[in-house]
Structures are given as structure tokens and as C-alpha cells.
Design a protein around this motif. Structure first.
Motif, PDB file in Angstrom:
ATOM      1  N   VAL A 106      54.879  40.111 127.944  1.00  0.00           N
ATOM      2  CA  VAL A 106      55.963  39.221 127.496  1.00  0.00           C
ATOM      3  C   VAL A 106      57.304  39.851 127.658  1.00  0.00           C
ATOM      4  CG1 VAL A 106      56.941  37.467 126.101  1.00  0.00           C
ATOM      5  CG2 VAL A 106      54.441  37.756 126.265  1.00  0.00           C
ATOM      6  N   THR A 126      56.728  42.435 124.336  1.00  0.00           N
ATOM      7  CA  THR A 126      55.685  42.189 123.590  1.00  0.00           C
ATOM      8  C   THR A 126      54.422  41.891 124.282  1.00  0.00           C
ATOM      9  OG1 THR A 126      57.055  41.064 121.843  1.00  0.00           O
ATOM     10  CG2 THR A 126      54.696  40.468 121.744  1.00  0.00           C
ATOM     11  N   VAL A 179      57.429  35.340 119.619  1.00  0.00           N
ATOM     12  CA  VAL A 179      57.818  36.623 120.456  1.00  0.00           C
ATOM     13  C   VAL A 179      59.403  36.696 120.281  1.00  0.00           C
ATOM     14  CG1 VAL A 179      57.900  37.893 122.535  1.00  0.00           C
ATOM     15  CG2 VAL A 179      55.841  36.799 121.906  1.00  0.00           C
ATOM     16  N   TRP A 180      59.871  37.708 119.796  1.00  0.00           N
ATOM     17  CA  TRP A 180      61.198  37.774 119.574  1.00  0.00           C
ATOM     18  C   TRP A 180      61.805  39.389 120.026  1.00  0.00           C
ATOM     19  CZ3 TRP A 180      62.770  41.360 116.103  1.00  0.00           C
ATOM     20  CH2 TRP A 180      61.807  41.768 115.275  1.00  0.00           C
ATOM     21  N   ALA A 207      56.209  32.413 124.534  1.00  0.00           N
ATOM     22  CA  ALA A 207      56.864  33.131 123.818  1.00  0.00           C
ATOM     23  C   ALA A 207      57.148  32.665 122.399  1.00  0.00           C
ATOM     24  CB  ALA A 207      58.163  33.712 124.377  1.00  0.00           C
ATOM     25  N   ALA A 261      59.970  35.732 129.148  1.00  0.00           N
ATOM     26  CA  ALA A 261      60.256  34.612 127.958  1.00  0.00           C
ATOM     27  C   ALA A 261      61.444  33.911 128.271  1.00  0.00           C
ATOM     28  CB  ALA A 261      60.355  35.865 126.811  1.00  0.00           C
ATOM     29  N   PHE A 277      61.365  42.660 122.688  1.00  0.00           N
ATOM     30  CA  PHE A 277      60.519  42.705 124.235  1.00  0.00           C
ATOM     31  C   PHE A 277      60.480  44.139 124.547  1.00  0.00           C
ATOM     32  CE2 PHE A 277      62.899  38.897 123.954  1.00  0.00           C
ATOM     33  CZ  PHE A 277      62.115  38.197 124.240  1.00  0.00           C
TER      34      PHE A 277
END
Length: 143
Positions: A47, A103, A98-99, A93, A83, A101
Motif C-alpha cells: 500500500v 504499509t 493504513v495511515w 487502506a 492508497a 506509507f
């Protein structure tokens, strides 16, 4: 014997794609799940975002390594998801929280979370980070 060695060397040089890094496939997640189930593999998802420096480093320096490809390609269906672009990448994401990168998300063949971690990793140390997914006592999904 020398002729055999020379023939193998020439063949290896003529077909550089035989020794390559991770083969990322252009599949949707449902397609990847179907393929993973058919091939009895896990799903590896990178991601990333377009502006992410460590993402670019992974693309340039780690993913192309033959040793990394030799580890990933037999074990995983490999995907890249931006994302911030399209529908599936941002949805994926968001679903997995997911925040940061890059990930890296590892899914079971049915799409359930097995493991994930964030941040670029230099060289072959990346394999060690991913190998945790195969350890039932350390992988996030089984925990």
C-alpha cells in the motif's frame, strides 16, 4: 562440461527475466483472492502513495532484488495499491487502518488479515519482516 556451463551462462544472459524481483500482478482484490485460493498462496499488498519517498526506495532498491523475488513469488500473489487513487486502493487502506506509507499487508488466501507492518526496509532485511507472517505467535492476524 565447459560447454554445458557456457550454455547455461548464455541462456541466463539471454533471459534476464528468469532472475527478477517481485512480480506484482494487476488484479483486483477479488481476483487476487480467487487466484491465491487456486494456487494455495497468501496475498502480499504494497500500500503506497505517489509522494512517498520510502515507497519509491522500495520500488527502486528492494522489490527488484532477485533474492526478494525468489522469496515472494512462490509464496504470494503480489499486489500494489495506491492508497489515494481509484476506488479499491483508498477503500483497502481505510479498511485496514493504513495511515503510514508504505504499509505492507499480508492476507490469507480468503482475504482475512494475516499480518501487516509499515515502513521501508533496506535490502534483504525486508524478507525477515515479512517472514513474521508465517509465525503464528507473532503475526497480527492470528493474534
Amino acid at each position: 562440461m565447459k560447454k554445458l556451463f557456457l550454455s547455461i551462462t548464455v541462456a541466463a544472459l539471454a533471459f534476464p527475466s528468469l532472475g527478477q524481483g517481485i512480480l506484482f500482478e494487476e488484479l483486483t482484490l477479488p481476483q487476487a483472492i480467487e487466484k491465491a485460493q487456486a494456487e494455495n498462496k497468501l496475498i502480499f499488498v504494497d500500500v503506497y502513495t505517489d509522494w512517498c519517498g520510502p515507497c519509491k526506495m522500495m520500488d527502486a532498491q528492494v522489490f527488484p532484488l532477485q533474492e526478494v523475488g525468489d522469496y515472494f513469488n512462490p509464496r504470494f500473489i503480489n499486489l500494489k495499491m495506491n492508497a489515494e487513487v481509484g476506488e479499491e486502493g483508498p477503500r483497502f487502506a481505510n479498511l485496514h487502518g493504513v495511515w503510514a506509507f508504505p504499509t505492507f499487508v499480508i492476507l490469507e488466501s480468503d482475504g482475512r488479515l494475516r499480518h501487516m507492518f509499515a515502513g521501508g526496509v533496506l535490502d534483504l532485511g525486508f524478507i525477515d519482516k515479512v517472514a513474521v507472517a508465517f509465525d503464528e505467535e507473532k503475526a497480527l492476524g492470528p493474534l
